[in-house]
Write an enzyme that holds these catalytic residues in place. Structure first.
Site, short mmCIF file in Angstrom:
data_model
loop_
_atom_site.label_atom_id
_atom_site.label_comp_id
_atom_site.label_asym_id
_atom_site.label_seq_id
_atom_site.Cartn_x
_atom_site.Cartn_y
_atom_site.Cartn_z
N LYS A 122 0.82 -1.22 0.00
CA LYS A 122 0.00 0.00 0.00
C LYS A 122 0.84 1.26 0.00
CE LYS A 122 -4.50 -1.34 1.61
NZ LYS A 122 -5.59 -1.10 2.55
N LYS A 137 -5.34 -9.75 -6.11
CA LYS A 137 -6.43 -10.04 -5.19
C LYS A 137 -7.58 -9.06 -5.43
CE LYS A 137 -6.27 -8.16 -1.34
NZ LYS A 137 -6.68 -7.46 -0.12
N LYS A 144 -11.00 -3.72 -2.35
CA LYS A 144 -11.89 -2.55 -2.33
C LYS A 144 -11.19 -1.32 -2.86
CE LYS A 144 -14.04 -3.83 2.05
NZ LYS A 144 -13.18 -3.79 3.21
#
Ligand code: TYM
Length: 326
Positions: free
Chosen positions: A112, A193, A196
Protein backbone atom coordinates in the site's frame (compact mmCIF):
# COMPACT_ATOMS: atom_id res chain seq x y z
CA UNK A 1 -17.32 -22.77 27.04
CA UNK A 2 -17.44 -21.70 23.41
CA UNK A 3 -14.32 -20.28 21.83
CA UNK A 4 -14.24 -16.53 21.25
CA UNK A 5 -14.22 -15.36 17.63
CA UNK A 6 -13.29 -11.81 16.69
CA UNK A 7 -13.08 -10.39 13.20
CA UNK A 8 -13.37 -7.03 11.48
CA UNK A 9 -14.13 -5.36 8.18
CA UNK A 10 -13.23 -1.90 6.91
CA UNK A 11 -15.94 0.56 5.86
CA UNK A 12 -14.08 1.75 2.77
CA UNK A 13 -14.88 1.30 -0.91
CA UNK A 14 -17.50 -1.22 -1.94
CA UNK A 15 -17.85 -4.53 -0.11
CA UNK A 16 -17.30 -7.27 -2.69
CA UNK A 17 -17.71 -11.01 -3.12
CA UNK A 18 -14.10 -11.52 -1.95
CA UNK A 19 -15.05 -10.13 1.47
CA UNK A 20 -18.12 -12.32 1.46
CA UNK A 21 -16.65 -15.61 0.21
CA UNK A 22 -13.38 -15.24 2.13
CA UNK A 23 -14.79 -13.92 5.39
CA UNK A 24 -18.30 -12.72 6.22
CA UNK A 25 -20.14 -15.76 4.84
CA UNK A 26 -18.14 -17.96 7.22
CA UNK A 27 -18.71 -15.61 10.16
CA UNK A 28 -22.44 -15.91 9.60
CA UNK A 29 -22.42 -19.67 9.01
CA UNK A 30 -20.54 -20.55 12.20
CA UNK A 31 -22.23 -18.21 14.68
CA UNK A 32 -23.65 -21.03 16.81
CA UNK A 33 -20.28 -22.70 17.16
CA UNK A 34 -18.54 -19.69 18.71
CA UNK A 35 -18.94 -16.73 21.00
CA UNK A 36 -18.73 -14.02 18.32
CA UNK A 37 -17.66 -10.41 18.10
CA UNK A 38 -17.64 -8.59 14.76
CA UNK A 39 -16.39 -5.06 14.30
CA UNK A 40 -16.73 -2.36 11.64
CA UNK A 41 -13.22 -0.94 11.82
CA UNK A 42 -13.68 2.76 11.09
CA UNK A 43 -10.39 3.71 12.78
CA UNK A 44 -8.56 1.48 10.33
CA UNK A 45 -10.43 3.20 7.49
CA UNK A 46 -8.87 6.59 8.30
CA UNK A 47 -5.34 5.27 7.78
CA UNK A 48 -5.96 6.41 4.20
CA UNK A 49 -7.73 9.71 3.36
CA UNK A 50 -11.56 9.56 3.59
CA UNK A 51 -14.32 12.05 2.84
CA UNK A 52 -16.28 12.48 6.09
CA UNK A 53 -19.72 12.12 4.49
CA UNK A 54 -18.66 9.12 2.44
CA UNK A 55 -17.09 7.45 5.46
CA UNK A 56 -20.28 7.93 7.47
CA UNK A 57 -22.35 6.40 4.67
CA UNK A 58 -19.92 3.49 4.27
CA UNK A 59 -20.03 2.69 7.98
CA UNK A 60 -23.79 2.33 7.66
CA UNK A 61 -23.52 0.36 4.44
CA UNK A 62 -21.04 -2.18 5.82
CA UNK A 63 -23.09 -2.53 9.00
CA UNK A 64 -26.21 -3.21 6.93
CA UNK A 65 -24.34 -5.69 4.75
CA UNK A 66 -22.98 -7.64 7.71
CA UNK A 67 -26.51 -8.10 8.98
CA UNK A 68 -27.79 -8.82 5.47
CA UNK A 69 -25.33 -11.72 4.98
CA UNK A 70 -26.75 -13.26 8.13
CA UNK A 71 -24.85 -11.92 11.13
CA UNK A 72 -27.44 -11.95 13.86
CA UNK A 73 -27.13 -9.44 16.70
CA UNK A 74 -28.92 -11.88 19.01
CA UNK A 75 -26.05 -14.35 18.57
CA UNK A 76 -23.12 -12.02 17.88
CA UNK A 77 -21.89 -8.70 19.20
CA UNK A 78 -21.61 -6.25 16.30
CA UNK A 79 -20.23 -2.77 16.87
CA UNK A 80 -18.32 0.16 15.41
CA UNK A 81 -14.66 0.28 16.47
CA UNK A 82 -14.53 4.00 17.33
CA UNK A 83 -17.46 3.55 19.74
CA UNK A 84 -15.15 1.57 22.04
CA UNK A 85 -12.23 3.82 23.03
CA UNK A 86 -10.25 0.93 24.54
CA UNK A 87 -9.17 -0.06 21.01
CA UNK A 88 -7.11 3.10 20.53
CA UNK A 89 -5.77 2.92 24.05
CA UNK A 90 -4.55 -0.65 23.81
CA UNK A 91 -3.12 0.04 20.34
CA UNK A 92 -0.88 2.69 21.88
CA UNK A 93 0.29 0.32 24.58
CA UNK A 94 1.00 -2.44 22.06
CA UNK A 95 3.00 0.03 19.96
CA UNK A 96 5.42 0.23 22.81
CA UNK A 97 5.96 -3.53 22.70
CA UNK A 98 6.22 -3.98 18.94
CA UNK A 99 9.62 -3.74 17.27
CA UNK A 100 9.65 -1.48 14.18
CA UNK A 101 11.25 -4.32 12.24
CA UNK A 102 8.17 -6.51 12.70
CA UNK A 103 5.95 -3.78 11.27
CA UNK A 104 8.33 -3.12 8.38
CA UNK A 105 7.94 -6.71 7.24
CA UNK A 106 4.16 -6.46 6.75
CA UNK A 107 3.28 -7.22 3.12
CA UNK A 108 0.13 -5.08 3.13
CA UNK A 109 2.05 -2.01 4.27
CA UNK A 110 4.77 -2.59 1.70
CA UNK A 111 2.19 -2.91 -1.08
CA UNK A 112 0.00 0.00 0.00
CA UNK A 113 2.89 2.39 0.58
CA UNK A 114 4.51 1.62 -2.79
CA UNK A 115 4.62 4.59 -5.19
CA UNK A 116 2.95 6.80 -2.58
CA UNK A 117 4.47 10.16 -1.76
CA UNK A 118 3.35 10.39 1.82
CA UNK A 119 1.54 7.56 3.54
CA UNK A 120 0.36 8.17 7.08
CA UNK A 121 2.01 6.83 10.22
CA UNK A 122 -1.39 5.27 10.88
CA UNK A 123 -1.04 3.06 7.81
CA UNK A 124 2.31 1.82 9.06
CA UNK A 125 0.87 1.27 12.52
CA UNK A 126 -2.35 -0.36 11.30
CA UNK A 127 -1.34 -3.86 12.52
CA UNK A 128 -0.94 -2.63 16.12
CA UNK A 129 -4.54 -1.40 16.10
CA UNK A 130 -5.62 -4.71 14.59
CA UNK A 131 -3.71 -6.54 17.34
CA UNK A 132 -5.52 -4.40 19.91
CA UNK A 133 -8.89 -5.29 18.34
CA UNK A 134 -8.14 -8.97 18.67
CA UNK A 135 -6.37 -9.06 22.05
CA UNK A 136 -8.94 -6.86 23.81
CA UNK A 137 -11.51 -9.66 23.72
CA UNK A 138 -9.33 -12.64 24.73
CA UNK A 139 -9.90 -13.94 21.22
CA UNK A 140 -9.13 -17.56 20.35
CA UNK A 141 -10.04 -17.60 16.66
CA UNK A 142 -9.80 -14.93 13.95
CA UNK A 143 -11.58 -15.92 10.71
CA UNK A 144 -10.10 -13.91 7.84
CA UNK A 145 -9.15 -14.13 4.18
CA UNK A 146 -5.59 -15.01 3.24
CA UNK A 147 -4.41 -11.40 3.03
CA UNK A 148 -4.98 -10.81 6.76
CA UNK A 149 -3.22 -13.95 7.98
CA UNK A 150 0.10 -12.20 8.41
CA UNK A 151 -1.50 -9.53 10.62
CA UNK A 152 -3.06 -12.17 12.87
CA UNK A 153 0.30 -13.93 13.14
CA UNK A 154 1.90 -10.62 14.08
CA UNK A 155 -0.80 -10.17 16.75
CA UNK A 156 0.16 -13.55 18.14
CA UNK A 157 3.85 -12.57 18.15
CA UNK A 158 3.09 -9.31 19.98
CA UNK A 159 0.98 -11.17 22.56
CA UNK A 160 3.70 -13.76 23.05
CA UNK A 161 6.35 -11.11 23.51
CA UNK A 162 4.21 -9.26 26.05
CA UNK A 163 3.44 -12.50 27.92
CA UNK A 164 7.13 -13.40 27.96
CA UNK A 165 7.92 -10.11 29.70
CA UNK A 166 4.96 -9.90 32.11
CA UNK A 167 3.56 -13.41 32.39
CA UNK A 168 0.30 -14.64 30.88
CA UNK A 169 -1.78 -11.58 30.09
CA UNK A 170 -3.09 -12.13 26.58
CA UNK A 171 -4.81 -15.13 25.03
CA UNK A 172 -2.93 -16.21 21.88
CA UNK A 173 -5.23 -15.99 18.84
CA UNK A 174 -5.09 -18.19 15.74
CA UNK A 175 -6.12 -17.23 12.22
CA UNK A 176 -8.69 -19.43 10.48
CA UNK A 177 -8.56 -19.24 6.69
CA UNK A 178 -11.14 -20.96 4.46
CA UNK A 179 -9.83 -23.87 2.34
CA UNK A 180 -11.49 -22.46 -0.77
CA UNK A 181 -12.08 -18.77 -1.46
CA UNK A 182 -9.45 -17.33 0.88
CA UNK A 183 -8.11 -15.28 -2.00
CA UNK A 184 -10.67 -14.32 -4.64
CA UNK A 185 -8.90 -12.57 -7.49
CA UNK A 186 -9.81 -9.48 -9.53
CA UNK A 187 -11.95 -10.15 -12.60
CA UNK A 188 -9.93 -7.73 -14.71
CA UNK A 189 -6.58 -9.07 -13.53
CA UNK A 190 -6.63 -12.53 -11.93
CA UNK A 191 -3.04 -12.07 -10.74
CA UNK A 192 -4.29 -9.44 -8.28
CA UNK A 193 -6.43 -10.04 -5.19
CA UNK A 194 -9.97 -8.63 -5.48
CA UNK A 195 -9.70 -5.47 -3.43
CA UNK A 196 -11.89 -2.55 -2.33
CA UNK A 197 -9.15 -0.06 -3.08
CA UNK A 198 -8.40 -1.24 -6.62
CA UNK A 199 -9.63 1.21 -9.27
CA UNK A 200 -11.34 -0.07 -12.40
CA UNK A 201 -15.02 -0.67 -12.91
CA UNK A 202 -14.50 -4.27 -13.91
CA UNK A 203 -12.31 -5.36 -11.01
CA UNK A 204 -14.74 -6.57 -8.34
CA UNK A 205 -18.30 -7.82 -8.05
CA UNK A 206 -19.81 -5.79 -5.27
CA UNK A 207 -22.48 -7.19 -3.00
CA UNK A 208 -24.87 -4.42 -3.98
CA UNK A 209 -24.26 -4.62 -7.75
CA UNK A 210 -27.51 -4.92 -9.74
CA UNK A 211 -27.96 -8.00 -12.00
CA UNK A 212 -27.03 -6.30 -15.30
CA UNK A 213 -23.80 -4.93 -13.80
CA UNK A 214 -22.87 -8.39 -12.51
CA UNK A 215 -23.56 -9.95 -15.92
CA UNK A 216 -21.46 -7.35 -17.72
CA UNK A 217 -18.54 -7.61 -15.31
CA UNK A 218 -18.43 -11.38 -15.62
CA UNK A 219 -18.77 -11.17 -19.40
CA UNK A 220 -15.67 -8.98 -19.54
CA UNK A 221 -13.66 -11.05 -17.01
CA UNK A 222 -10.15 -11.94 -18.16
CA UNK A 223 -9.68 -15.62 -19.14
CA UNK A 224 -7.11 -17.11 -21.55
CA UNK A 225 -6.84 -18.41 -25.09
CA UNK A 226 -7.32 -22.07 -24.19
CA UNK A 227 -10.67 -23.84 -24.37
CA UNK A 228 -11.28 -26.54 -21.81
CA UNK A 229 -12.88 -25.63 -18.49
CA UNK A 230 -10.81 -27.30 -15.78
CA UNK A 231 -9.32 -26.30 -12.44
CA UNK A 232 -5.76 -25.28 -13.22
CA UNK A 233 -4.06 -22.72 -10.99
CA UNK A 234 -1.75 -21.85 -13.85
CA UNK A 235 -4.78 -20.46 -15.65
CA UNK A 236 -5.78 -17.97 -12.94
CA UNK A 237 -8.67 -16.29 -14.77
CA UNK A 238 -10.68 -19.45 -15.40
CA UNK A 239 -9.61 -20.91 -12.05
CA UNK A 240 -10.97 -17.86 -10.23
CA UNK A 241 -14.30 -18.01 -12.09
CA UNK A 242 -14.63 -21.72 -11.29
CA UNK A 243 -13.90 -21.12 -7.60
CA UNK A 244 -16.58 -18.41 -7.46
CA UNK A 245 -19.01 -20.76 -9.24
CA UNK A 246 -18.15 -23.54 -6.79
CA UNK A 247 -18.73 -21.33 -3.75
CA UNK A 248 -22.04 -19.96 -4.98
CA UNK A 249 -23.43 -23.36 -6.05
CA UNK A 250 -21.93 -25.61 -3.37
CA UNK A 251 -21.22 -28.22 -6.10
CA UNK A 252 -18.12 -30.41 -6.09
CA UNK A 253 -15.23 -29.73 -8.47
CA UNK A 254 -15.89 -32.99 -10.30
CA UNK A 255 -19.55 -32.11 -10.82
CA UNK A 256 -18.57 -28.70 -12.12
CA UNK A 257 -15.93 -29.98 -14.53
CA UNK A 258 -18.35 -32.64 -15.82
CA UNK A 259 -21.08 -30.04 -16.19
CA UNK A 260 -18.89 -27.74 -18.31
CA UNK A 261 -17.24 -30.49 -20.39
CA UNK A 262 -17.50 -29.55 -24.06
CA UNK A 263 -18.86 -26.09 -23.25
CA UNK A 264 -17.06 -22.79 -23.78
CA UNK A 265 -16.12 -19.74 -21.69
CA UNK A 266 -19.29 -17.95 -22.80
CA UNK A 267 -21.37 -20.71 -21.19
CA UNK A 268 -19.30 -20.61 -18.01
CA UNK A 269 -19.69 -16.84 -17.77
CA UNK A 270 -23.41 -16.93 -18.46
CA UNK A 271 -24.07 -19.58 -15.81
CA UNK A 272 -21.71 -17.94 -13.34
CA UNK A 273 -23.56 -14.63 -13.69
CA UNK A 274 -26.85 -16.45 -13.03
CA UNK A 275 -25.66 -18.13 -9.83
CA UNK A 276 -23.99 -14.97 -8.49
CA UNK A 277 -27.15 -12.91 -9.15
CA UNK A 278 -29.26 -15.58 -7.50
CA UNK A 279 -26.87 -15.84 -4.53
CA UNK A 280 -26.71 -12.09 -3.92
CA UNK A 281 -30.40 -11.41 -4.44
CA UNK A 282 -31.56 -12.39 -0.88
CA UNK A 283 -28.67 -10.36 0.60
CA UNK A 284 -29.68 -7.32 -1.42
CA UNK A 285 -33.34 -7.69 -0.43
CA UNK A 286 -32.46 -8.01 3.23
CA UNK A 287 -30.12 -5.03 2.99
CA UNK A 288 -32.91 -2.91 1.51
CA UNK A 289 -35.24 -3.90 4.36
CA UNK A 290 -32.65 -3.27 7.08
CA UNK A 291 -31.72 0.16 5.81
CA UNK A 292 -35.29 1.34 5.14
CA UNK A 293 -35.41 2.71 8.70
CA UNK A 294 -32.11 4.49 9.40
CA UNK A 295 -32.71 4.54 13.16
CA UNK A 296 -32.84 0.77 13.32
CA UNK A 297 -29.16 0.17 12.49
CA UNK A 298 -28.12 2.97 14.85
CA UNK A 299 -29.95 1.35 17.74
CA UNK A 300 -28.37 -2.03 17.01
CA UNK A 301 -24.90 -0.48 16.90
CA UNK A 302 -25.49 1.36 20.17
CA UNK A 303 -26.44 -1.95 21.74
CA UNK A 304 -23.33 -3.61 20.26
CA UNK A 305 -21.02 -0.97 21.76
CA UNK A 306 -22.75 -1.35 25.12
CA UNK A 307 -22.01 -5.07 25.03
CA UNK A 308 -18.40 -4.65 23.84
CA UNK A 309 -17.29 -1.87 26.21
CA UNK A 310 -17.29 -3.87 29.48
CA UNK A 311 -15.48 -6.80 27.82
CA UNK A 312 -12.81 -4.50 26.39
CA UNK A 313 -12.44 -2.50 29.62
CA UNK A 314 -11.83 -5.66 31.59
CA UNK A 315 -8.83 -6.66 29.46
CA UNK A 316 -7.52 -3.10 29.20
CA UNK A 317 -7.55 -2.78 32.99
CA UNK A 318 -5.72 -6.09 33.27
CA UNK A 319 -3.04 -4.82 30.87
CA UNK A 320 -2.69 -1.43 32.55
CA UNK A 321 -2.36 -3.05 35.97
CA UNK A 322 0.23 -5.44 34.60
CA UNK A 323 2.50 -2.75 33.21
CA UNK A 324 2.08 -0.35 36.12
CA UNK A 325 -0.29 2.27 34.68
CA UNK A 326 -2.95 3.91 36.79
P1 TYM B 1 -10.89 -5.92 4.92
O1 TYM B 1 -11.93 -4.93 5.25
O2 TYM B 1 -9.91 -5.58 3.85
O3 TYM B 1 -11.56 -7.29 4.50
C1 TYM B 1 -12.56 -7.93 5.30
C2 TYM B 1 -12.35 -9.43 5.20
O4 TYM B 1 -12.43 -9.86 3.84
C3 TYM B 1 -11.29 -10.64 3.51
N1 TYM B 1 -10.97 -10.41 2.10
C4 TYM B 1 -10.88 -11.38 1.16
N2 TYM B 1 -11.06 -12.70 1.23
C5 TYM B 1 -10.93 -13.41 0.08
N3 TYM B 1 -10.60 -12.85 -1.12
C6 TYM B 1 -10.41 -11.52 -1.23
N4 TYM B 1 -10.11 -10.97 -2.39
C7 TYM B 1 -10.55 -10.72 -0.05
N5 TYM B 1 -10.43 -9.38 0.19
C8 TYM B 1 -10.68 -9.23 1.52
C9 TYM B 1 -10.20 -10.12 4.42
O5 TYM B 1 -9.14 -11.05 4.57
C10 TYM B 1 -10.96 -9.88 5.70
O6 TYM B 1 -11.07 -11.08 6.45
N6 TYM B 1 -7.49 -5.41 8.54
C11 TYM B 1 -8.75 -6.00 8.20
C12 TYM B 1 -9.86 -5.60 9.16
C13 TYM B 1 -9.56 -5.84 10.61
C14 TYM B 1 -9.56 -7.08 11.28
C15 TYM B 1 -9.28 -6.78 12.64
C16 TYM B 1 -9.76 -8.39 10.86
C17 TYM B 1 -9.30 -4.86 11.52
N7 TYM B 1 -9.14 -5.44 12.75
C18 TYM B 1 -9.18 -7.78 13.58
C19 TYM B 1 -9.68 -9.40 11.82
C20 TYM B 1 -9.39 -9.08 13.17
C21 TYM B 1 -9.15 -5.57 6.82
O7 TYM B 1 -8.74 -4.55 6.35
O8 TYM B 1 -10.09 -6.36 6.24
Amino acid sequence: MKKRVFSGIQPTGDTHIGNYLGATKHWAARQDEYDNIFCIVDLHAITTPQEPEVLKAKIREVTGLLLAVGIDTERSIVFIQSHVPAHSELAWILNCFTPMGWMQRMTQYKEKSKNQESVSTGLFDYPALMAADILLYDTDVVPVGEDQKQHVELTRDIAQRFNAIYGDTFVLPSPVIPDIGARIMGLDDPEKKMSKSEPGSNHAINLLDPPDVITNKIKRAATDSLRDIVYDENRPGVYNLLVIYELFTGKSRQEIVDHFAGKGYADLKKELAEVVIEGLSPIQKKYADLTADPGYLDSLMAKGAEQAIPLAEKVLTRVKDTIGLG
